[in-house]
Motif scaffolding. Sequence first.
Motif, mmCIF file in Angstrom:
data_model
loop_
_atom_site.group_PDB
_atom_site.id
_atom_site.type_symbol
_atom_site.label_atom_id
_atom_site.label_comp_id
_atom_site.label_asym_id
_atom_site.label_seq_id
_atom_site.Cartn_x
_atom_site.Cartn_y
_atom_site.Cartn_z
ATOM 1 N N GLN A 105 -40.256 -33.793 27.856
ATOM 2 C CA GLN A 105 -38.902 -33.657 27.340
ATOM 3 C C GLN A 105 -38.925 -33.710 25.822
ATOM 4 O OE1 GLN A 105 -36.817 -36.837 29.390
ATOM 5 N NE2 GLN A 105 -36.123 -35.440 30.971
ATOM 6 N N GLY A 106 -38.036 -32.968 25.190
ATOM 7 C CA GLY A 106 -37.974 -32.941 23.741
ATOM 8 C C GLY A 106 -38.978 -31.978 23.153
ATOM 9 N N SER A 107 -38.911 -31.827 21.847
ATOM 10 C CA SER A 107 -39.812 -30.897 21.154
ATOM 11 C C SER A 107 -41.248 -31.425 21.170
ATOM 12 C CB SER A 107 -39.347 -30.695 19.709
ATOM 13 O OG SER A 107 -39.385 -31.923 19.000
ATOM 14 N N ASP A 108 -42.187 -30.503 21.296
ATOM 15 C CA ASP A 108 -43.601 -30.862 21.332
ATOM 16 C C ASP A 108 -44.410 -29.743 20.673
ATOM 17 O OD1 ASP A 108 -45.949 -32.218 21.915
ATOM 18 O OD2 ASP A 108 -46.089 -31.394 23.940
ATOM 19 N N PRO A 109 -44.203 -29.551 19.348
ATOM 20 C CA PRO A 109 -44.863 -28.409 18.672
ATOM 21 C C PRO A 109 -46.381 -28.497 18.665
ATOM 22 C CG PRO A 109 -43.854 -29.891 17.073
ATOM 23 C CD PRO A 109 -43.395 -30.348 18.425
ATOM 24 N N ALA A 112 -48.880 -32.660 21.830
ATOM 25 C CA ALA A 112 -49.365 -34.022 22.064
ATOM 26 C C ALA A 112 -48.757 -34.620 23.326
ATOM 27 C CB ALA A 112 -49.053 -34.903 20.856
ATOM 28 N N LYS A 113 -47.448 -34.371 23.533
ATOM 29 C CA LYS A 113 -46.783 -34.897 24.724
ATOM 30 C C LYS A 113 -47.359 -34.267 25.993
ATOM 31 C CE LYS A 113 -42.283 -35.963 22.624
ATOM 32 N NZ LYS A 113 -40.828 -35.660 22.652
ATOM 33 N N ALA A 114 -47.584 -32.968 25.932
ATOM 34 C CA ALA A 114 -48.127 -32.269 27.110
ATOM 35 C C ALA A 114 -49.523 -32.775 27.451
ATOM 36 C CB ALA A 114 -48.152 -30.767 26.853
ATOM 37 N N ALA A 115 -50.337 -33.021 26.408
ATOM 38 C CA ALA A 115 -51.695 -33.522 26.650
ATOM 39 C C ALA A 115 -51.656 -34.918 27.256
ATOM 40 C CB ALA A 115 -52.476 -33.536 25.337
ATOM 41 N N ARG A 116 -50.743 -35.749 26.753
ATOM 42 C CA ARG A 116 -50.632 -37.114 27.287
ATOM 43 C C ARG A 116 -50.136 -37.090 28.730
ATOM 44 N NH1 ARG A 116 -46.751 -42.040 25.026
ATOM 45 N NH2 ARG A 116 -47.631 -43.666 26.343
ATOM 46 N N SER A 118 -50.567 -34.794 30.885
ATOM 47 C CA SER A 118 -51.662 -34.307 31.727
ATOM 48 C C SER A 118 -52.647 -35.431 32.041
ATOM 49 C CB SER A 118 -52.368 -33.155 31.031
ATOM 50 O OG SER A 118 -53.453 -32.694 31.802
ATOM 51 N N ARG A 119 -52.949 -36.255 31.043
ATOM 52 C CA ARG A 119 -53.883 -37.380 31.273
ATOM 53 C C ARG A 119 -53.278 -38.407 32.221
ATOM 54 N NH1 ARG A 119 -54.351 -36.810 25.632
ATOM 55 N NH2 ARG A 119 -53.077 -38.685 25.301
ATOM 56 N N VAL A 120 -51.997 -38.727 32.015
ATOM 57 C CA VAL A 120 -51.330 -39.705 32.889
ATOM 58 C C VAL A 120 -51.262 -39.185 34.324
ATOM 59 C CG1 VAL A 120 -49.163 -40.906 33.350
ATOM 60 C CG2 VAL A 120 -50.011 -40.763 31.012
ATOM 61 N N SER A 121 -50.927 -37.903 34.478
ATOM 62 C CA SER A 121 -50.846 -37.301 35.815
ATOM 63 C C SER A 121 -52.191 -37.357 36.528
ATOM 64 C CB SER A 121 -50.379 -35.850 35.704
ATOM 65 O OG SER A 121 -49.103 -35.770 35.115
ATOM 66 N N ALA A 122 -53.257 -37.010 35.806
ATOM 67 C CA ALA A 122 -54.591 -37.013 36.415
ATOM 68 C C ALA A 122 -55.008 -38.418 36.827
ATOM 69 C CB ALA A 122 -55.613 -36.435 35.438
ATOM 70 N N HIS A 123 -54.702 -39.418 35.980
ATOM 71 C CA HIS A 123 -55.113 -40.789 36.296
ATOM 72 C C HIS A 123 -54.315 -41.351 37.466
ATOM 73 C CE1 HIS A 123 -56.810 -44.740 35.725
ATOM 74 N NE2 HIS A 123 -55.599 -45.258 35.640
ATOM 75 N N MET A 124 -53.000 -41.096 37.503
ATOM 76 C CA MET A 124 -52.192 -41.608 38.612
ATOM 77 C C MET A 124 -52.564 -40.926 39.925
ATOM 78 S SD MET A 124 -48.392 -42.368 37.088
ATOM 79 C CE MET A 124 -47.929 -43.139 38.629
ATOM 80 N N SER A 125 -52.899 -39.638 39.859
ATOM 81 C CA SER A 125 -53.360 -38.947 41.077
ATOM 82 C C SER A 125 -54.663 -39.552 41.570
ATOM 83 C CB SER A 125 -53.539 -37.456 40.788
ATOM 84 O OG SER A 125 -52.311 -36.850 40.433
ATOM 85 N N TYR A 126 -55.535 -39.911 40.640
ATOM 86 C CA TYR A 126 -56.790 -40.574 41.011
ATOM 87 C C TYR A 126 -56.514 -41.936 41.643
ATOM 88 C CZ TYR A 126 -60.558 -43.913 40.124
ATOM 89 O OH TYR A 126 -61.470 -44.927 40.244
#
Length: 404
Positions: A105-109, A112-116, A118-126
């Motif tokens: 959500q919000g601007s992410d030029p 950085a937000k998208a990368a974070r 992605s990392r959180v999603s991968a770790h929680m899925s694990y």
Amino acid sequence: MKKLSLETIQDSDNLAKELKGEHLGKIGAHVVETYNIDKQSRRRWEKRMEDAMELALQITKSKSYPWNDASNVKFPLLTIASLQFASRAYPALVKAPDLVKYRVQGSDPQGAKAARSSRVSAHMSYQLLDQDEGWEEDQDKAFLALPILGCIFKKSYYDPVKEHNRSTLVLPKNLVVHYYAKSIEDAERKTEIFELHKRAIRERELRGVFKENDYGSPQITDDREEDARQGLSAPLGDKDAPRKFLEQHCFLDLDGDGYKEPYVVTVEKETRKVARIVARIKSITTEQSLKIKDLQSRIKALAEGVQEPTSQEELNQALRVEQTIIAMQEEVKALSEQKPKVLSIAAVEHYTKYPFIPSPDGGFYDLGFGALLSPINDSVNTILNQLIDSGSLQNSNTGFIGRG
């Protein structure tokens, strides 16, 4: 009665070790009594769900009408409906390996937000698919039980014994909430019922999770639920039978300030002995914290409004703003050193409710196929059994002998 400080309440791994026996006895009795009150409030719902589970599990009982051992067919209408729901819901919602997904959500030029995310999603899925080994099996059970019972619960918490986060299935029969509670978050208390063997109890005592208690020998009764379909019954005479514990998420006033704090209290049901008390505090709002928040927002607004001075007047104005900011910072420091005056305490919520169809009477437990299809299923069963009994009469060599 010993009063605990708020710091002790937050830092302790088990407050039961800090309290005396008399105080613990009152807490244990309170937990069991309030559990019985909540259980009594949902007694009609329990009876309806027991009947629904008998239909879903195809449990048959001997019939004596119209004759002994008459036809007693159970048409699997409810079972088929729940299997149809589960077969559609599981592949739609459980999409491994990318199980957890975040939305940016919000601007992410810079991305950085998208990368974070992605990392959180991968770790929680694990955590769910690999670390929590029973999650997939629990989820499969959840999709089968949900349409029959009307709701199920997921408990998300850190397990101090297994030493990792867990998300476990809790069936509604094992989570007792007052029937007319508005929601799981607003309920004054909720009590989970679970069983532990002696070895599991001792493991928790050795780790300091449970307070050491002498529970004595378990009372051997046959009040455990029987499953006639699977051939299971109460283990009569088993001295190693598990003990039943009540884990109640409730509010108690242990610091004596007249305002109840949120806790998790674990009590052995039979002896009413308290095994564990731990705080479930999410955040604390104090009079000082509100003032500090207001001052910090004003400091930020003043600092953002200061521009590079181009004249003597603007320089004088910037100096006055700087002095105001310094004075506010000193006030923030003074407020942080004061004894906090608690205004409210937000509780951590461990349970997530998954509803099926909301109950029209406003009850906490929702409607499922068990309540909606049971009358139709009973009608189908009656028609089938009458047809079979009629065929049995027609094919058998029976009748009446008249005088003529």
